[in-house]
Design a protein around this motif. Sequence first.
Motif, PDB file in Angstrom:
ATOM      1  N   LEU A 117       4.756 -17.616 -18.807  1.00  0.00           N
ATOM      2  CA  LEU A 117       3.768 -17.804 -19.864  1.00  0.00           C
ATOM      3  C   LEU A 117       4.351 -17.393 -21.220  1.00  0.00           C
ATOM      4  CD1 LEU A 117       0.011 -17.058 -19.745  1.00  0.00           C
ATOM      5  CD2 LEU A 117       1.355 -15.986 -21.556  1.00  0.00           C
ATOM      6  N   ILE A 118       5.083 -16.275 -21.244  1.00  0.00           N
ATOM      7  CA  ILE A 118       5.716 -15.808 -22.482  1.00  0.00           C
ATOM      8  C   ILE A 118       6.730 -16.833 -22.988  1.00  0.00           C
ATOM      9  CG2 ILE A 118       7.225 -14.035 -23.471  1.00  0.00           C
ATOM     10  CD1 ILE A 118       5.901 -12.026 -21.593  1.00  0.00           C
ATOM     11  N   LEU A 119       7.525 -17.382 -22.069  1.00  0.00           N
ATOM     12  CA  LEU A 119       8.516 -18.386 -22.452  1.00  0.00           C
ATOM     13  C   LEU A 119       7.844 -19.641 -23.006  1.00  0.00           C
ATOM     14  CD1 LEU A 119      11.467 -19.302 -22.535  1.00  0.00           C
ATOM     15  CD2 LEU A 119      11.190 -20.126 -20.179  1.00  0.00           C
ATOM     16  N   ALA A 120       6.773 -20.077 -22.349  1.00  0.00           N
ATOM     17  CA  ALA A 120       6.048 -21.265 -22.822  1.00  0.00           C
ATOM     18  C   ALA A 120       5.478 -21.034 -24.220  1.00  0.00           C
ATOM     19  CB  ALA A 120       4.936 -21.614 -21.842  1.00  0.00           C
ATOM     20  N   ALA A 121       4.959 -19.833 -24.466  1.00  0.00           N
ATOM     21  CA  ALA A 121       4.395 -19.510 -25.773  1.00  0.00           C
ATOM     22  C   ALA A 121       5.469 -19.532 -26.856  1.00  0.00           C
ATOM     23  CB  ALA A 121       3.708 -18.151 -25.736  1.00  0.00           C
ATOM     24  N   PHE A 122       6.655 -18.985 -26.567  1.00  0.00           N
ATOM     25  CA  PHE A 122       7.728 -18.947 -27.563  1.00  0.00           C
ATOM     26  C   PHE A 122       8.270 -20.350 -27.831  1.00  0.00           C
ATOM     27  CE2 PHE A 122       7.836 -14.379 -27.395  1.00  0.00           C
ATOM     28  CZ  PHE A 122       8.419 -14.024 -28.615  1.00  0.00           C
ATOM     29  N   ILE A 123       8.405 -21.154 -26.776  1.00  0.00           N
ATOM     30  CA  ILE A 123       8.869 -22.529 -26.980  1.00  0.00           C
ATOM     31  C   ILE A 123       7.867 -23.297 -27.833  1.00  0.00           C
ATOM     32  CG2 ILE A 123       9.325 -24.725 -25.836  1.00  0.00           C
ATOM     33  CD1 ILE A 123      10.449 -23.155 -23.473  1.00  0.00           C
ATOM     34  N   GLY A 124       6.586 -23.136 -27.521  1.00  0.00           N
ATOM     35  CA  GLY A 124       5.558 -23.847 -28.262  1.00  0.00           C
ATOM     36  C   GLY A 124       5.495 -23.447 -29.726  1.00  0.00           C
ATOM     37  N   VAL A 125       5.517 -22.149 -30.009  1.00  0.00           N
ATOM     38  CA  VAL A 125       5.390 -21.715 -31.393  1.00  0.00           C
ATOM     39  C   VAL A 125       6.633 -22.078 -32.202  1.00  0.00           C
ATOM     40  CG1 VAL A 125       6.357 -19.362 -31.203  1.00  0.00           C
ATOM     41  CG2 VAL A 125       4.496 -19.818 -32.807  1.00  0.00           C
ATOM     42  N   THR A 126       7.808 -22.063 -31.561  1.00  0.00           N
ATOM     43  CA  THR A 126       9.036 -22.462 -32.268  1.00  0.00           C
ATOM     44  C   THR A 126       8.992 -23.945 -32.622  1.00  0.00           C
ATOM     45  OG1 THR A 126      10.309 -20.776 -31.087  1.00  0.00           O
ATOM     46  CG2 THR A 126      11.545 -22.547 -32.147  1.00  0.00           C
ATOM     47  N   CYS A 127       8.629 -24.778 -31.667  1.00  0.00           N
ATOM     48  CA  CYS A 127       8.508 -26.218 -31.938  1.00  0.00           C
ATOM     49  C   CYS A 127       7.433 -26.487 -32.970  1.00  0.00           C
ATOM     50  CB  CYS A 127       8.196 -26.971 -30.644  1.00  0.00           C
ATOM     51  SG  CYS A 127       9.531 -26.945 -29.421  1.00  0.00           S
ATOM     52  N   GLY A 128       6.351 -25.709 -32.913  1.00  0.00           N
ATOM     53  CA  GLY A 128       5.268 -25.886 -33.871  1.00  0.00           C
ATOM     54  C   GLY A 128       5.688 -25.575 -35.294  1.00  0.00           C
ATOM     55  N   ILE A 129       6.407 -24.460 -35.481  1.00  0.00           N
ATOM     56  CA  ILE A 129       6.860 -24.094 -36.826  1.00  0.00           C
ATOM     57  C   ILE A 129       7.804 -25.152 -37.374  1.00  0.00           C
ATOM     58  CG2 ILE A 129       8.243 -22.430 -38.131  1.00  0.00           C
ATOM     59  CD1 ILE A 129       7.082 -20.230 -36.417  1.00  0.00           C
ATOM     60  N   LEU A 130       8.726 -25.613 -36.532  1.00  0.00           N
ATOM     61  CA  LEU A 130       9.670 -26.637 -36.981  1.00  0.00           C
ATOM     62  C   LEU A 130       8.942 -27.946 -37.285  1.00  0.00           C
ATOM     63  CD1 LEU A 130      12.640 -25.991 -34.514  1.00  0.00           C
ATOM     64  CD2 LEU A 130      12.489 -25.365 -36.936  1.00  0.00           C
ATOM     65  N   GLY A 131       7.984 -28.317 -36.448  1.00  0.00           N
ATOM     66  CA  GLY A 131       7.230 -29.544 -36.673  1.00  0.00           C
ATOM     67  C   GLY A 131       6.371 -29.459 -37.916  1.00  0.00           C
ATOM     68  N   GLY A 132       5.718 -28.316 -38.127  1.00  0.00           N
ATOM     69  CA  GLY A 132       4.895 -28.143 -39.308  1.00  0.00           C
ATOM     70  C   GLY A 132       5.704 -28.106 -40.582  1.00  0.00           C
ATOM     71  N   ALA A 133       6.952 -27.615 -40.497  1.00  0.00           N
ATOM     72  CA  ALA A 133       7.812 -27.503 -41.681  1.00  0.00           C
ATOM     73  C   ALA A 133       8.440 -28.833 -42.071  1.00  0.00           C
ATOM     74  CB  ALA A 133       8.904 -26.465 -41.434  1.00  0.00           C
ATOM     75  N   LEU A 134       8.424 -29.817 -41.183  1.00  0.00           N
ATOM     76  CA  LEU A 134       8.999 -31.126 -41.497  1.00  0.00           C
ATOM     77  C   LEU A 134       7.922 -32.021 -42.090  1.00  0.00           C
ATOM     78  CD1 LEU A 134      11.173 -31.787 -38.317  1.00  0.00           C
ATOM     79  CD2 LEU A 134      11.989 -31.207 -40.608  1.00  0.00           C
ATOM     80  N   PRO A 135       8.094 -32.498 -43.334  1.00  0.00           N
ATOM     81  CA  PRO A 135       7.081 -33.361 -43.949  1.00  0.00           C
ATOM     82  C   PRO A 135       6.810 -34.597 -43.104  1.00  0.00           C
ATOM     83  CG  PRO A 135       8.710 -32.650 -45.572  1.00  0.00           C
ATOM     84  CD  PRO A 135       9.238 -32.232 -44.227  1.00  0.00           C
ATOM     85  N   GLY A 136       5.534 -34.842 -42.849  1.00  0.00           N
ATOM     86  CA  GLY A 136       5.149 -36.015 -42.077  1.00  0.00           C
ATOM     87  C   GLY A 136       4.951 -35.744 -40.601  1.00  0.00           C
TER      88      GLY A 136
END
Length: 504
Positions: A16-35
């Motif tokens: 569960l901890i690993l899934a949370a870290f993967i998700g939040v990392t992908c989320g930050i990168l996705g949110g930081a990319l315009p579009g």
Amino acid sequence: MESLLDTLPHLLDLSLILAAFIGVTCGILGGALPGISPSITMALLLPFTYAMQPVDAIVMLAATYIGAEYGGSVPAILIRTPGTNAAAATVLDGYAMNRQGKAGLALGISLYSGFLGSIFGLLLLIMLSEPLANLALAFSPPAYFALGILGLSVIATLSGDSMLKGLIAALFGLMIATIGTDPVTGSNRFTFGNSDLLGGIEPVLVMVGLFALSELLAQAGTRDDIDRITSRPRIEFPGLRLARRLIKPQAIGGTIGAFEGVMPGAGGTIASFMAYNEARRWSKNKEEFGKGSPEGIAAPETANNTVAETALVPLLSFGIPGSNSTAILLGGFLIHGLQPGPMLFEKSADVIHGLYAGILVAIFGMVAVGIAILPICVWMVNRPRAFLNAFILALILSGIYTIHEGLTDVAFMLFAGAFGFFMRFLRFPFLPTVLGLVLGFLVESNFRRSLVLSGNDMSIFVGDWVSIVLLTVAALFIGGSIIQRGISFFKPSPKTAEAEQIGG
């Protein structure tokens, strides 16, 4: 309290901890990319959740949503490009602080406020789920129309020194919002035979064009490093004195975020704009807003990060997704044979408690990942302008293209950029246009649905107590702004520094 105790054992689950870290990392990168919006990032990860355990899959998608809502503030501060719709309000003071050489502090305030907002939102999700969901069910079409009007009333305080220009700018946004399919009859409007316009124009296309591309066009006409201040490539969290100053705007943002999050369809965009507006209204330093006010970052960032958690209340309690992101999360539940709603708490309580634990891990993971990657972002921004602008333009074009993998979106964004450049030249504010575009569908669709329900009887808008309250508050906002500023609709706009920041 019982839910909190049942959540604690899940904090020791390594998968569960690993899934949370993967998700939040992908989320930050996705949110930081315009579009690349939160919903697009979640959609990209959705196929990878098929083979995962239900709890881990749901946690990864929810963590992606949380990370993306925060990640949108990174380009808003560094390159004047809101990575998500909700980050548009952060552009004003975030980018202004960056221009002053305080990018590290601006990013630190954003991360700090986002953390507090997320923790507050999680506590509300755990402890007040059912009462808040009952409040959301009280909203009828007239109430949602009134909510949209309340959001538009913010224009009165986001119009610089000329309310007339603010209203004209908002009208541009409302006009763009009418393009596409009619929400009631289903007929095509202003599509000119172009099938790409049937779904309307994505707000992110206009926002990226107005804020980012127009900034690149403006910088192309100035010499490099004339008024540029180098920012130190590290995160600076607010000190004790500044943290005390931020308590009020963070409290305002958290309160508005909690209220908006539980209402399906409201979302972080309305919350962030309203939080910015109220933070300025109640601030002792109103003159700093638009010029690099820390409060102007803390309020909207606290609000939209609170929404990321409280938006799950109607989804979990009643199975009602209030946004594209929660709709994708609903798809994640259904893929694993789970039906959100009142019975989910009885039949699959472990999934709910695991989700709570995963969100908590994701919130702390957001801080850790943010600290690790944001200094690199600051360093990149301090490169020579020619190289930086070329990289930003390539990033913008590639990000916009990936939304629907078509050149039509790119063309819309380029047109919005050129239009924004002329708005900047004529000193029209951008934010009213964004508000009009974002709220246009909410206002129009619920206005017309209300008339259908009432047989064209306008009294329906004052027959709902929720609608009456929201319309009254909107009237007070507009009237108070006019009285406070003491201006008329037709007063010319002097070329002040504040107007320049608000306009572009």
